[in-house]
Scaffold this motif. Structure first.
Motif, PDB file in Angstrom:
ATOM      1  N   ASP A   1       0.892  -1.152  -0.108  1.00 32.63           N
ATOM      2  CA  ASP A   1       0.123   0.001  -0.174  1.00 32.63           C
ATOM      3  C   ASP A   1       0.963   1.244   0.236  1.00 32.63           C
ATOM      4  N   LEU A   2       0.923   2.020  -1.260  1.00 31.83           N
ATOM      5  CA  LEU A   2       1.555   3.309  -1.194  1.00 31.83           C
ATOM      6  C   LEU A   2       0.645   4.334  -1.433  1.00 31.83           C
ATOM      7  N   PRO A   3       1.296   5.620  -0.684  1.00 30.06           N
ATOM      8  CA  PRO A   3       0.308   6.682  -0.962  1.00 30.06           C
ATOM      9  C   PRO A   3      -0.040   7.354  -2.440  1.00 30.06           C
ATOM     10  N   GLU A   4      -1.173   7.905  -2.568  1.00 28.19           N
ATOM     11  CA  GLU A   4      -1.471   8.129  -3.967  1.00 28.19           C
ATOM     12  C   GLU A   4      -1.543   9.765  -4.077  1.00 28.19           C
ATOM     13  N   VAL A   5      -1.486  10.272  -5.049  1.00 35.85           N
ATOM     14  CA  VAL A   5      -1.692  11.621  -5.392  1.00 35.85           C
ATOM     15  C   VAL A   5      -2.458  11.901  -6.478  1.00 35.85           C
ATOM     16  N   THR A   6      -3.889  12.676  -6.574  1.00 35.42           N
ATOM     17  CA  THR A   6      -4.592  12.896  -7.450  1.00 35.42           C
ATOM     18  C   THR A   6      -4.536  14.397  -8.094  1.00 35.42           C
ATOM     19  N   GLY A   7      -3.783  14.787  -8.898  1.00 34.23           N
ATOM     20  CA  GLY A   7      -3.339  16.070  -9.093  1.00 34.23           C
ATOM     21  C   GLY A   7      -4.476  16.943  -9.712  1.00 34.23           C
ATOM     22  N   GLY A   8      -5.236  16.411 -10.272  1.00 32.92           N
ATOM     23  CA  GLY A   8      -6.412  17.086 -11.252  1.00 32.92           C
ATOM     24  C   GLY A   8      -5.804  17.052 -12.519  1.00 32.92           C
TER      25      GLY A   8
ATOM     26  N   ALA B   1      -1.100   9.735  -9.248  1.00 27.73           N
ATOM     27  CA  ALA B   1       0.219   9.444  -8.983  1.00 27.73           C
ATOM     28  C   ALA B   1       0.318   8.314  -7.755  1.00 27.73           C
ATOM     29  N   THR B   2       1.030   7.423  -7.802  1.00 27.46           N
ATOM     30  CA  THR B   2       1.570   6.605  -6.909  1.00 27.46           C
ATOM     31  C   THR B   2       3.069   6.830  -6.347  1.00 27.46           C
ATOM     32  N   VAL B   3       3.288   7.225  -5.241  1.00 27.26           N
ATOM     33  CA  VAL B   3       4.532   7.574  -4.733  1.00 27.26           C
ATOM     34  C   VAL B   3       5.110   6.411  -4.369  1.00 27.26           C
ATOM     35  N   ILE B   4       6.349   6.192  -5.129  1.00 34.04           N
ATOM     36  CA  ILE B   4       7.269   4.840  -4.768  1.00 34.04           C
ATOM     37  C   ILE B   4       8.308   5.166  -3.882  1.00 34.04           C
ATOM     38  N   LEU B   5       8.879   6.299  -4.051  1.00 34.38           N
ATOM     39  CA  LEU B   5       9.818   6.596  -2.766  1.00 34.38           C
ATOM     40  C   LEU B   5       9.856   8.099  -2.747  1.00 34.38           C
TER      41      LEU B   5
ATOM     42  N   LEU C   1       3.359   7.680 -12.274  1.00 35.82           N
ATOM     43  CA  LEU C   1       2.213   8.655 -12.978  1.00 35.82           C
ATOM     44  C   LEU C   1       1.256   7.974 -14.033  1.00 35.82           C
ATOM     45  N   THR C   2       0.034   8.127 -13.780  1.00 33.11           N
ATOM     46  CA  THR C   2      -1.112   7.651 -14.716  1.00 33.11           C
ATOM     47  C   THR C   2      -1.728   8.719 -15.295  1.00 33.11           C
ATOM     48  N   LEU C   3      -1.666   9.004 -16.573  1.00 34.89           N
ATOM     49  CA  LEU C   3      -2.273  10.176 -17.229  1.00 34.89           C
ATOM     50  C   LEU C   3      -3.412   9.570 -18.170  1.00 34.89           C
TER      51      LEU C   3
END
Length: 322
Positions: free
Chosen positions: A159-166, A171-175, A196-198
């Motif tokens: 389970d890794l943190p995710e960012v939805t940047g709009g 994004a999934t933060v790997i490191l 990053l998924t676009l």
């Protein structure tokens, strides 16, 4: 993952003399390298013109490969010193074993993070009953001098943190850290990595650290980074001095963003070793060939990997580029 070149060249890198303090757009072409019986990887780092991005010193991109009737990834037990390995998948599974006794199957968008430190050995293979496709990246991080002899370890984070940047960006933060989200993976120098998924029609500006240098690896689709179109398997070096990174995509695309504070120390990398002198490389090779400090990897069906012959020329640490 091992560098399976039978005649690996020494890579002399590190130092900040040639780091651009301003944004650049330097497209890096991959080199095709066979990995085991049925996998060919595209090696982006070290590259002829760019050997590091922050502490990131090795980047392989592989797949998507149809391995339904193939053994898939088969990397026998091999040694590492002075680095961390990062296993990152988009499709398939990789079974990790190491000389600490770790046995872990890494699946898509899970972090397999191995800290070699002073010495470790490991193997990586596609499980016997594996998915049809294999697609991912293998990356190495050079450890700074203060930590390169640390005790070896292995981490698995499902389970890794995710960012939805709009704007269609996810994004999934790997490191490291991205836009306030922090990965649980252990780091030893200022760096970051994110998947990053676009979505189709993405138009976004991702906040980045102006003190970091960055590169972006295209995994799938046809994304654009700062106006440069990226085909899968290519890498764009972006330099430093940025506060935002423009990203667009007409079709669904995925990329890896790698960044970090430019690595100040000079080092030498040969085969699977990251060191500070040629003598250290020679000693590590001798230890793998004749000693016991790397330990044993149990459970892999086959012999361990033999060390290649050392080059005739002395191994000396120099600059981080060209």
């Amino acid at each position: 993952m091992s560098n399976l070149d039978v005649k690996p060249a020494a890579t002399e890198c590190g130092g900040r003399e040639d780091v651009s303090a301003t944004p650049v757009r330097e497209l890096l072409s991959p080199r095709q390298v066979p990995l085991g019986e049925s996998t060919v990887v595209r090696r982006l780092l070290p590259n002829l013109g760019r050997r590091m991005v922050g502490a990131w010193c090795f980047v392989d991109h592989y797949g998507p490969d149809d391995i339904a009737d193939e053994p898939g990834m088969q990397v026998p037990p091999h040694p590492h010193i002075g680095l961390q390995t990062v296993s990152w998948l988009h499709e398939g599974e990789v079974l990790h074993r190491d000389s600490l006794g770790s046995k872990q199957t890494v699946r898509p968008r899970e972090l397999g993070l191995m800290t070699a430190g002073r010495a470790i050995a490991h193997s990586e293979e596609s499980p016997r009953d594996h998915a049809r496709f294999l697609h991912g990246a293998q990356l190495w991080v050079a450890l700074p001098d203060a930590h390169r002899r640390t005790a070896p370890s292995f981490e698995h984070h499902a389970d890794l943190p995710e960012v939805t940047g709009g704007g269609g960006l996810h994004a999934t933060v790997i490191l490291g850290e991205l836009d306030g989200a922090v990965s649980p993976g252990t780091t030893f120098s200022p760096l970051m990595g994110a998947d990053l998924t676009l979505a189709a029609g993405t138009s976004a500006h991702l906040p980045v650290d102006p003190d970091f240098e960055y590169a972006i690896l295209a995994m799938s689709g046809e994304a654009e980074a700062d106006g440069v179109r990226l085909s899968p398997g290519s890498m764009l070096y972006l330099g430093s001095g940025r506060r935002t990174l423009p990203l667009t995509a007409d079709t669904p695309s995925t990329v890896l963003l790698l960044g970090g504070e430019p690595f100040a120390e000079k080092l030498v990398m040969w085969w699977n070793f990251v060191a500070r002198s040629g003598d250290e490389i020679v000693a590590a090779r001798d230890e793998w060939t004749q000693g016991t400090s790397f330990g044993e990897v149990h459970g892999y069906d086959g012999p361990r990997l033999a060390a290649p012959t050392l080059p005739a020329t002395p191994l000396k640490p120099r600059g981080r580029t060209r």
